[in-house]
Each structure stands twice: as C-alpha cells, then as structure tokens.
Design a protein around this motif. Structure first.
Motif, PDB file in Angstrom:
ATOM      1  N   GLU A 290      15.734   7.765  40.402  1.00 33.08           N
ATOM      2  CA  GLU A 290      14.513   8.063  39.634  1.00 33.08           C
ATOM      3  C   GLU A 290      14.724   9.438  39.012  1.00 33.08           C
ATOM      4  OE1 GLU A 290       9.946   9.446  40.579  1.00 33.08           O
ATOM      5  OE2 GLU A 290      10.894   8.001  41.946  1.00 33.08           O
ATOM      6  N   HIS A 294      12.633  10.250  32.732  1.00 35.39           N
ATOM      7  CA  HIS A 294      12.336   8.882  32.309  1.00 35.39           C
ATOM      8  C   HIS A 294      11.373   8.226  33.283  1.00 35.39           C
ATOM      9  CE1 HIS A 294      13.024   5.433  29.788  1.00 35.39           C
ATOM     10  NE2 HIS A 294      13.294   4.682  30.835  1.00 35.39           N
ATOM     11  N   GLU A 295      10.527   7.352  32.768  1.00 37.11           N
ATOM     12  CA  GLU A 295       9.479   6.749  33.587  1.00 37.11           C
ATOM     13  C   GLU A 295       9.970   5.610  34.472  1.00 37.11           C
ATOM     14  OE1 GLU A 295       6.554   4.704  31.181  1.00 37.11           O
ATOM     15  OE2 GLU A 295       7.989   4.496  29.554  1.00 37.11           O
ATOM     16  N   HIS A 296      11.107   4.983  34.115  1.00 35.94           N
ATOM     17  CA  HIS A 296      11.643   3.868  34.902  1.00 35.94           C
ATOM     18  C   HIS A 296      12.858   4.302  35.709  1.00 35.94           C
ATOM     19  CE1 HIS A 296      10.014   1.671  31.162  1.00 35.94           C
ATOM     20  NE2 HIS A 296       9.093   1.618  32.101  1.00 35.94           N
ATOM     21  N   ASP A 297      13.176   3.544  36.747  1.00 34.37           N
ATOM     22  CA  ASP A 297      14.374   3.817  37.529  1.00 34.37           C
ATOM     23  C   ASP A 297      15.623   3.497  36.705  1.00 34.37           C
ATOM     24  OD1 ASP A 297      12.769   4.547  39.594  1.00 34.37           O
ATOM     25  OD2 ASP A 297      12.993   2.702  40.736  1.00 34.37           O
ATOM     26  N   CYS A 325      18.596   2.325  31.921  1.00 34.47           N
ATOM     27  CA  CYS A 325      17.311   1.705  32.262  1.00 34.47           C
ATOM     28  C   CYS A 325      17.361   0.247  31.831  1.00 34.47           C
ATOM     29  CB  CYS A 325      16.168   2.430  31.550  1.00 34.47           C
ATOM     30  SG  CYS A 325      14.561   1.649  31.790  1.00 34.47           S
ATOM     31  N   GLU A 327      14.854  -1.666  31.575  1.00 27.82           N
ATOM     32  CA  GLU A 327      13.614  -2.039  30.898  1.00 27.82           C
ATOM     33  C   GLU A 327      13.558  -1.565  29.451  1.00 27.82           C
ATOM     34  OE1 GLU A 327       9.952  -1.623  33.091  1.00 27.82           O
ATOM     35  OE2 GLU A 327      11.066  -1.180  34.919  1.00 27.82           O
TER      36      GLU A 327
END
Length: 507
Positions: A290, A294-297, A325, A327
C-alpha cells in the motif's frame, strides 16, 4: 456509559463509540461533523442517529437566565415538524438563526421561546483544552482562535486563556494519526510550541500553514498540517484510531524505544507491506504494498509492459521489476516505490518530504512526477534531481565524481570534458576534484540511467529472446516501421531482427 436510551429512538438504545471514524456523518444534535466519542444506533433501518457524546448526554431540562420564568425543554427538529412545539417563530433568541434539519434546541412551549443548544450558557469540554468553554450568550462577529476563520455567531470562550472559538472547532480531537506520518499528531493552538517566524508547508495539501492559529503538530519531527487536512477521511489512519485508546504503559514504553532507534526519520516509510513471498535465497520479497501515493494496493510484477507505460515516480519507461495497480494504469519502478518518504539533501538544512503529484493539476499528455519538498520552508526538488547520486564513477575515468551545484570557477566558460559541449553554469554537473574534470550528468550516468541494458526478454511476437541494447552504430532498420534504429533497441542476434523500443510495445 456503554448504552443510552435517547428520545431520538424509542426502539433501541444508542451505543457508545469511543473513536468514531466513519466519514461523512454529522451529529443529529448540533449538525457538526462527528469526531471521537459518540453515540449511535447500529440497528438496520434506524438511520444511525449519530450524536457527539456531549450532545447525546444533554439534560432534558434547563434553567436559563434569558428565560427565568419557566424551565426550557430539549427539543429535536422532528418534534417541531410534529407540531409538539409551537411551529411559529422558531428562531433562536440569541443568534436569531432558524432551526435546520439537524439542530436541537431548548424551548418553552408556553412562551414560544427557543435557544439553540450551542447558544446556551452550558459549558462544553474540548479534548485539546484543559478549561471548560462557555458560550458568551450573544451573537457577535469574531475570528476563531482555532481555525482562523471570521464569522458571525455565538463563540465559545475560555476566560482563563482569553480566546474565542467556534463550537464546531471545540469538537476537534486532541490527537489524530495520518497515513503520511509515523507519529500521532496533536492539536495545538499555542504560539510557543511552533515557531511562527518560519513559513510552514502542509505536506498533505502542499499549501502554507498559518501558525498563528490551530494546527496538528508532531513535536518529534516538527511536522505540521492544517486541521482540515489531518481530519480528512482520505488522510486518516483508521487502524491507529481503533487501537489508540488500548495503549498500555508497556506499549507506550515500546513505542518510545522504537522511536529512539528510528531516529530523525522515524516516519520514513512510504509504503506498507500487505503480502510477501520468500525468494530462493530466503529473502522476504514484498509482493503487494500500500503506497502513500496511490489509493489502491500495488502488486509486484516481472512481466514486460505492453503499452508504453511510464513510471509514476521517475516518469521514465517501465522496466521490470515494478509495482502496478490492477485496477488502473498506475506503475512504479520497484526502486521508486521503496524510496524513503523523507531524505536529506546537501543543498538544504531541513529534511525533504516526498509528495505525490498535486491533485488539482490536470495532465492531458505528460505525467507530472512527484517532488521532494521541505515542509518547513519553500524549497523543492523534482523527483529526478532529488534522486541523483551524490557520488558516482565513470567507466573511462579512474577517480570518483561528485555532484556539484555551483560552477567550479568564475571563468565564464564551462564545458563538459566528455562530450566537449558547452555547459550551463546554472545547471548541476559532476566533477572530479583530482583532475578538474567536469561533465554533464547524462554523460556520466548515461542518457537512460534507470534502464537495464543487456537483459534478454521473451515476447509473443518473436520466437527467440530479444536483447535490450542502448544504441548501435550501424543503424539497422526496424522490423516494424522500417526506419533506422539508433537507440533503445530490442535485438535478436539469431535472426538479425531489430525493433525500436516503442514499436515493439505497439505490436
């Protein structure tokens, strides 16, 4: 008190929550954001009924000096709507404001008298202040000594300390933890604790902080943030908030020992490891992290990138190994992801903090790399300059080179001794003191210092492994576009096939 039977919900008791962390909820009593100790109904279909602890525990009756004839009864907006209290003239007698959806009041039904709970003389206790705060009993124009904003209303006053604050600001928690810093931050409004002579930068929004008013502060690292930035749900460390009140004296002592060991850069980690694998040599490898930027793993990958992707850290082409990422289109070289969030630089006396791209920039074509910025004063270095090695070697020179930031003399003529082209005296360069030998950084480090040349890679478009090379003198034709290949080439020696770097990734 773990449970409270409240008039807002005649079916279920409200449950006490020591550290309310859910975002976007406002108190049903005063209408302000909920932080810290609170009561709520957790039964489905009840709309939560979230209250600050102080609002939920308000007395049902109150004697007020502005209306000595009769006691005042606590009313909710729903009781106004149900006509349980006279519906006409529901303005507060102190601030003259009209009741809105979430705002309890004390009223006298016989005299049509109404006072908002925030306008009564009942004291409230702020977490961050030792003395009770009392509404002054009249609406005035004032500047809040916590948030620094001017407004009109009924301020809460501390007589001992001679300051006025909004009632909503009295709700701020004493301590918070943000994901960008290892230590908890505490709210301070003392001019003696933070040096007001310095220009301070909030590392969460990269804007100046006015140290004359309230802020969240880490005294260990001299780290400051705006109140709103520290309380923004996107910046809050929820795991810490769930555990902060379970700290025993033993755990506090352990934290102090750890902080001593970590030293000045105790908050240097830019990422948290989520998953690991053990390599062939027994070394643990972080396979999922994490990262603060960035907001995603992000997941570790050794695959070739097929779409000309660029590292969001150094803004150079992605080569393995890298974190990605799954996503969205976000990539970081492994070396960029593992950089410390704080580092020293010889050009500046304060540590520099790694900050992500500014969220308010709109980038259409080019990616804007992160920066290292001083949170104490207005000093910044872009990612590529801040990460240049301070010393390095050159294959055709016997002595080491040191990065220089100012011209080596006042001759007015500056050249690179490798390419023999002119240098800009304002630009950094590498210098050998023993030989008085200056050189461009690109001539010392190469034009592509983050690229790994010589490795063999397998692609689906060709049956043999392809070797990645920087340049070739014979300028062979590209197998795809038929233009001469000069640099960044994938080459198959068996077939005498060559591909431009970008052409191969477009196949």
């Amino acid at each position: 008190m773990d449970h409270l039977q409240h008039f807002c919900d005649d079916k279920h008791p409200l449950v006490f929550e020591e550290n309310w962390t859910d975002r976007g909820y406002r108190c049903d009593g005063c209408g302000e954001d909920v932080y810290g100790p609170s009561y709520w109904c957790k039964e489905n279909g009840c709309g939560y009924y979230v209250h600050h602890k102080s609002c939920a525990e308000l007395p049902l009756g109150l004697h007020h000096p502005l209306h000595p004839k009769h006691p005042l009864i606590l009313f909710s907006p729903q009781r106004y709507n149900n006509k349980e209290f006279p519906y006409k003239n529901v303005k507060c007698e102190v601030c003259k404001g009209v009741n809105f959806y979430r705002q309890y009041s004390y009223g006298c039904s016989r005299c049509n008298f109404n006072i908002h709970i925030g306008c009564t003389v009942s004291p409230i206790q702020a977490e961050f202040h030792d003395h009770p705060l009392i509404p002054i009993g009249k609406s005035i124009t004032f500047t809040c000594d916590i948030c620094g904003k001017e407004g009109k209303g009924v301020p809460n006053s501390c007589v001992s300390c001679c300051f006025l604050i909004h009632r909503r600001c009295a709700r701020y928690p004493r301590r918070v933890k943000v994901v960008r810093h290892k230590h908890p931050l505490h709210l301070t409004h003392s001019s003696h604790e933070v040096d007001q002579s310095d220009s301070r930068i909030c590392p969460l929004c990269v804007q100046k902080v006015d140290t004359h008013y309230g802020l969240y502060y880490c005294s260990t690292c001299d780290f400051v943030t705006h109140l709103d930035c520290a309380l923004d749900w996107r910046n809050r460390d929820r795991d810490w908030e769930k555990l902060k009140d379970e700290e025993s004296s033993e755990s506090k002592a352990t934290l102090e020992i750890e902080d001593t060991k970590l030293g000045e850069f105790a908050d240097s980690s830019a990422y948290k490891v989520k998953k690991t694998n053990v390599g062939k040599d027994g070394t643990e490898i972080a396979t999922e992290i994490e990262h603060f930027s960035h907001e995603h793993d992000l997941k570790l990958s050794d695959d070739e990138v097929q779409n000309n992707e660029i590292c969001d850290g150094c803004v150079r082409a992605i080569l393995p190994p890298f974190y990605r990422c799954v996503e969205c289109s976000f990539f970081l070289h492994k070396s960029c992801a593992e950089l410390p969030i704080k580092k020293r630089h010889p050009l500046h006396r304060h540590p520099l903090t790694l900050l992500p791209k500014s969220p308010d920039r709109i980038v259409v074509v080019l990616k804007i790399s992160p920066i290292f910025r001083c949170t104490t004063c207005d000093f910044a270095l872009d990612f590529k300059c801040a990460t240049l090695p301070h010393t390095t070697s050159y294959k055709q020179h016997e002595h080491p080179f040191t990065l220089r930031y100012t011209a080596e003399d006042d001759s007015g003529e500056y050249y690179c001794d490798i390419c023999e082209e002119e240098r800009d005296s304002k630009h950094w360069f590498y210098y050998c003191e023993d030989c008085s030998y200056p050189a461009h950084p690109k001539c010392i480090l190469g034009k592509y210092p983050n690229y790994k040349f010589g490795g063999a890679y397998t692609f689906g478009c060709h049956p043999h492994p392809l070797t990645f090379i920087e340049e070739t003198k014979d300028r062979p034709l590209c197998h795809k576009c038929s233009s001469p290949c000069e640099e960044l080439i994938y080459q198959c020696a068996q077939c005498n096939y060559n591909w431009h770097y970008w052409c191969l990734y477009q196949t």
